[in-house]
Motif scaffolding. Structure first.
Motif, mmCIF file in Angstrom:
data_model
loop_
_atom_site.group_PDB
_atom_site.id
_atom_site.type_symbol
_atom_site.label_atom_id
_atom_site.label_comp_id
_atom_site.label_asym_id
_atom_site.label_seq_id
_atom_site.Cartn_x
_atom_site.Cartn_y
_atom_site.Cartn_z
ATOM 1 N N GLY A 1 -1.400 -77.556 61.855
ATOM 2 C CA GLY A 1 -2.128 -78.203 62.949
ATOM 3 C C GLY A 1 -2.888 -77.209 63.808
ATOM 4 O O GLY A 1 -3.125 -77.456 64.978
ATOM 5 N N ILE B 1 -4.126 -82.936 75.753
ATOM 6 C CA ILE B 1 -4.345 -82.796 74.318
ATOM 7 C C ILE B 1 -5.810 -82.852 73.918
ATOM 8 O O ILE B 1 -6.158 -82.493 72.809
ATOM 9 N N TYR C 1 -6.102 -76.759 73.419
ATOM 10 C CA TYR C 1 -4.764 -77.336 73.530
ATOM 11 C C TYR C 1 -3.779 -76.722 72.536
ATOM 12 O O TYR C 1 -2.617 -76.487 72.860
ATOM 13 N N THR D 1 0.013 -75.169 73.579
ATOM 14 C CA THR D 1 1.335 -75.500 73.036
ATOM 15 C C THR D 1 1.957 -74.273 72.369
ATOM 16 O O THR D 1 3.154 -74.056 72.471
ATOM 17 N N ALA E 1 3.359 -72.028 75.090
ATOM 18 C CA ALA E 1 4.532 -72.641 75.720
ATOM 19 C C ALA E 1 5.728 -72.547 74.776
ATOM 20 O O ALA E 1 6.844 -72.217 75.174
ATOM 21 N N ARG E 2 5.473 -72.811 73.504
ATOM 22 C CA ARG E 2 6.548 -72.764 72.515
ATOM 23 C C ARG E 2 7.088 -71.345 72.368
ATOM 24 O O ARG E 2 8.290 -71.120 72.399
ATOM 25 N N VAL F 1 8.627 -72.131 77.620
ATOM 26 C CA VAL F 1 8.416 -72.724 78.945
ATOM 27 C C VAL F 1 7.861 -74.130 78.784
ATOM 28 O O VAL F 1 7.384 -74.510 77.722
ATOM 29 N N GLU F 2 7.946 -74.888 79.866
ATOM 30 C CA GLU F 2 7.506 -76.277 79.843
ATOM 31 C C GLU F 2 5.976 -76.329 79.853
ATOM 32 O O GLU F 2 5.325 -75.615 80.612
ATOM 33 N N LEU F 3 5.401 -77.172 78.990
ATOM 34 C CA LEU F 3 3.962 -77.411 79.019
ATOM 35 C C LEU F 3 3.733 -78.664 79.863
ATOM 36 O O LEU F 3 4.245 -79.724 79.535
ATOM 37 N N VAL F 4 3.015 -78.528 80.952
ATOM 38 C CA VAL F 4 2.822 -79.686 81.818
ATOM 39 C C VAL F 4 1.352 -80.013 81.952
ATOM 40 O O VAL F 4 0.482 -79.178 81.693
ATOM 41 N N GLU F 5 1.087 -81.252 82.368
ATOM 42 C CA GLU F 5 -0.257 -81.655 82.731
ATOM 43 C C GLU F 5 -0.240 -81.967 84.222
ATOM 44 O O GLU F 5 0.834 -82.130 84.808
#
Lengths: 311, 482
Positions: B61, B235, B240, B244, B247-248, B252-256
């Motif tokens: 992806g 996304i 994007y 990800t 963050a991965r 850590v947290e991926l936030v919007e």
């Protein structure tokens, strides 16, 4: 866990489960259509999975290849495999860093497989069972990978709640439609292949043979699909699992939200647990299933309000 | 050395620095091992490698989506399988140059938002600063942790015909592409088994670890487990995939924006168990969309009140807000002066000679030599809105001149730099294509660290000098040798 992330887990999982149910349904019905001398009707399948108006259902009804195209790769059918897998993947994309990479790749490959123009072509020209099997294998890969790689945490709980809620709704819908057709056409009651196909499409044929010795009886089928806890697609099995995974979300900081949903799930669980085939038949199967469906939807709405609302 | 077909047929572009071949068409030493390896592979082998690379990108992806007639078509960022190789010496030079430049730029940002000595001393004209849309008064006199403004930068570096390194632009806002640096390397490991260790290629995998360490150090709350998030526009953003990935890799947290809320000048994220305070935000949302109360009121990507929380020091934001003033192309002209002014050193890396078109004399010069010039908007990016003088028609030039005259300050002119070339595998043979390099520098409380590598971008079209991905560019793995 972020509310948005929890909601995505739940939905991505519901869509996958729906695709699984649809693919199996299509496969068995296609096989059945090859076995039928008189015209085979796809109307019940279209009603269950596409929720289309009568006009559209009639248009497609007897044209097997058109139904397959509409249900699998139909771009204008919001509930086609193509569209729900796209949605599932969009949800997964939004929570990619919470999903093991293996699982993301699985889902991604499922998506690319459905999107491949070869699939649509093969559905129209070649053996549809072969094509449906390719897709069913993608779902199974997904379930295997999820089982092995997913962290045993909140995310997996939301996934499993989504999965079993979707499964329960499907089993209820399928029963309701199939038994509905019987009351329209009582001849079906003694039609062995009708019941056999119903069981096959739920993957419950072999269990049925082992459990009930006296051939196909509507009441036995009803018992297996609603009340048999050894049958992985039964309503009670699904609801027990919803309860089981929901219980893991118990947390001091959301006690009120938890209590409210826990109550709803427990009430539904008891309603089914303390039913019998006889009591269901007394209540009227259709009324009974309608009530269950309503409560399942209620649980979905409550999850939305109490757990996903912030998203 | 015996060379097989690909290399016999390879002909570098005349007058261009080729990364693989020297002026006397001898292979440079640091390319020998790779050439040996590739010469041993048939065209069939290499085609298979190309296919494998495509498949890996697709199945993981690693794609961006192009929307066409209502339907999303996923594409991979074109990848060339032949690595670009940089020697240890070249790298040491680039690394020193970047550290020097970033140090000065960071001091400039602190100065420009506090005492403004550089303006008072007449080094940088005041109107250049105040007319820059990225100079944000909201940042004036605001203290940022450790006085670091630019935590992450991706400075674009090119080589001219004689191999000289130049800085093309300083990307100091939310530079992207680092995930491709990491993924390209992962793919290359699969394409050329054992070759990386044999060649002594330095690893780039430390990047997320260093970034995470730096983010952690910025937490305003002195607690053992501060909450660090990566704020993404969502996304549909073209980067994007990168959000990800980072963050991965950092866990850590991926936030919007919609996941965050500000209450009492503190930032919280909305979780299934209530609100959780956020300490550090690595944002990939531009300044103007960050806080609808302060900047663009129509923005749905940001968080209302986040600027207030930032001013109070309750949350760290990376990169700091307002850093764009230092990578405005009109300010770029003054970077060598900044280095001399703040560090009392001579710049290690050169600027491309640049003419500020707001200045009438320079404008005349550029207009007279327009066929040899590239003209850019001072706040453009992604290769949009450029005029390549050598390739433009009379009419395009006249129209562009009219555009410039409307607001000359917003344009700069640079002589066309003949970007260096490197071999690319195309249609079964090796062909030279123009490249640049974007290394990623991380500035934390312990200083500046740069993982040895970066994103080498390639102008895939024959003869093209534009490497931007939005303009049909691709990329290569970048090897820095030990």
């Amino acid at each position: 866990m972020l509310s948005r992330v929890a909601a995505s887990f739940y939905w991505l999982s519901r869509y996958i489960e729906r695709s699984d149910g649809m693919l199996r349904m299509l496969k068995i019905n296609y096989a059945s259509s090859q076995d039928t001398i008189q015209e085979f009707t796809w109307a019940p399948v279209i009603r269950i999975f596409a929720g289309q108006g009568e006009e559209e259902t009639e248009r497609l009804d007897n044209n097997t290849r058109a139904v397959l195209k509409y249900m699998v790769t139909g771009k204008d059918n919001p509930n086609s495999i193509l569209n729900i897998i796209t949605l599932s993947r969009e949800n997964a994309r939004g929570v990619q860093e919470h999903i093991p990479k293996d699982l993301w790749q699985c889902l991604n490959e499922y998506y690319h497989t459905v999107k491949d123009p070869k699939i649509e072509k093969a559905l129209q020209r070649e053996d549809p069972i072969g094509v449906l099997d390719i897709l069913i294998k993608q779902v199974m890969l997904y379930y295997g990978t999820a089982e092995i790689t997913m962290e045993r945490g909140e995310g997996r709980s939301f996934m499993n709640i989504g999965k079993y809620l979707e499964r329960a709704i499907q089993s209820v819908d399928i029963l309701d439609t199939k038994f509905g057709s019987v009351s329209d056409n009582p001849d079906l009651l003694t039609d062995t292949s009708y019941w056999k196909h119903l069981l096959l499409s739920l993957g419950g044929y072999e269990l049925y043979l082992k459990t009930y010795r006296e051939g196909f009886e509507a009441s036995n089928i009803l018992e297996q699909v609603v009340l048999n806890n050894d049958f992985p697609r039964s309503v009670i099995y699904s609801v027990n699992n919803i309860q089981r995974y929901f219980d893991r979300l118990k947390n001091n900081s959301n006690a009120d939200d938890f209590r409210e949903l826990s109550f709803q799930i427990g009430r539904l669980q008891s309603r089914i647990k303390y039913s019998s085939v006889r009591s269901i038949e007394q209540d009227g199967l259709h009324q009974y299933l309608t009530q269950i469906r309503k409560e399942l939807y209620g649980i979905g709405n409550a999850l939305n309000a109490h757990y996903f609302a912030n998203s | 050395m015996q060379e097989s077909g690909y290399f016999d047929k390879y002909s570098p572009i005349s007058g261009v620095w080729d990364e693989m071949y020297g002026a006397d068409t001898n292979v440079r030493d640091h390319y020998r091992k790779v050439i040996e390896y590739i010469s041993g592979e048939s065209a069939d082998d290499l085609n298979k490698k190309e296919e494998l690379a495509k498949r890996l990108f697709m199945s993981q992806g690693i794609t961006f989506t192009v929307y066409n007639s209502g339907e999303g078509i996923e594409k991979i960022f074109p990848f060339d399988i032949i690595p670009r190789i940089i020697t240890a010496d070249e790298w040491a030079f680039v690394e020193r140059g970047i550290k020097q430049r970033l140090t000065a730029l960071n001091l400039f940002l602190k100065d420009v938002y506090h005492n403004q000595f550089i303006i008072k001393d007449g080094i940088v004209p005041i109107d250049i600063i105040y007319s820059c849309p990225h100079f944000l008064r909201e940042m004036y006199q605001l203290q940022v942790p450790y006085d670091i403004y630019v935590h992450i930068s991706g400075i674009d570096i090119i080589r001219d015909y004689d191999g000289t390194f130049y800085v093309l632009e300083d990307n100091l806002r939310t530079p992207s592409g680092v995930s491709y640096m990491l993924e390209n390397r992962e793919i290359t490991k699969r394409l050329f088994p054992d070759l990386l260790p044999q060649c002594g290629v330095r690893s780039v995998t430390e990047y997320p670890t260093i970034l995470y360490k730096n983010l952690l150090a910025l937490s305003p709350r002195q607690i053992s487990n501060p909450t660090i998030v990566l704020l993404s526009p969502g996304i549909y953003n073209s980067a994007y995939f990168e959000h990800t990935t980072l963050a991965r890799l950092m866990g850590v947290e991926l936030v919007e924006g919609r996941d965050l809320v500000v209450n009492n000048h503190k930032v919280y994220m909305k979780t299934t168990t209530g609100l959780q305070q956020v300490d550090v935000i690595y944002r990939r949302v531009d300044d103007e969309y960050l806080d609808p109360l302060v900047f663009n009121p129509g923005s749905m990507l940001g968080v209302a009140g986040i600027m207030g929380a930032y001013r109070k020091g309750n949350v760290a934001i990376v990169n700091a807000i307002g850093t764009g003033v230092a990578d405005d192309k009109a300010v770029y002209v003054y970077v060598p002066e900044m280095i001399r002014y703040y560090l009392n050193e001579e710049p290690i890396l050169k600027n491309v000679p640049t003419h500020q078109l707001g200045n009438a004399d320079e404008r005349d010069h550029v207009f007279q030599n327009i066929n040899k010039m590239v003209i850019k908007k001072t706040n453009g990016s992604g290769g949009y809105g450029m005029l390549m003088g050598h390739a433009a028609t009379e009419q395009e030039i006249e129209e562009y001149k009219l555009e410039i005259m409307k607001d000359p300050r917003n344009f700069i002119g640079q002589p066309t730099i003949s970007l260096s070339s490197a071999p690319c595998y195309m249609q079964g043979e090796l062909q030279p294509r123009r490249i640049d390099l974007r290394p990623y520098a991380l500035y934390g409380p312990d200083g500046i660290e740069i993982v040895p590598g970066g994103l080498t971008r390639v102008a895939l079209k024959e003869g093209s000098l534009v490497v931007n991905s939005s303009q049909g560019g691709g990329s290569k793995d970048t090897w820095v040798l030990a």
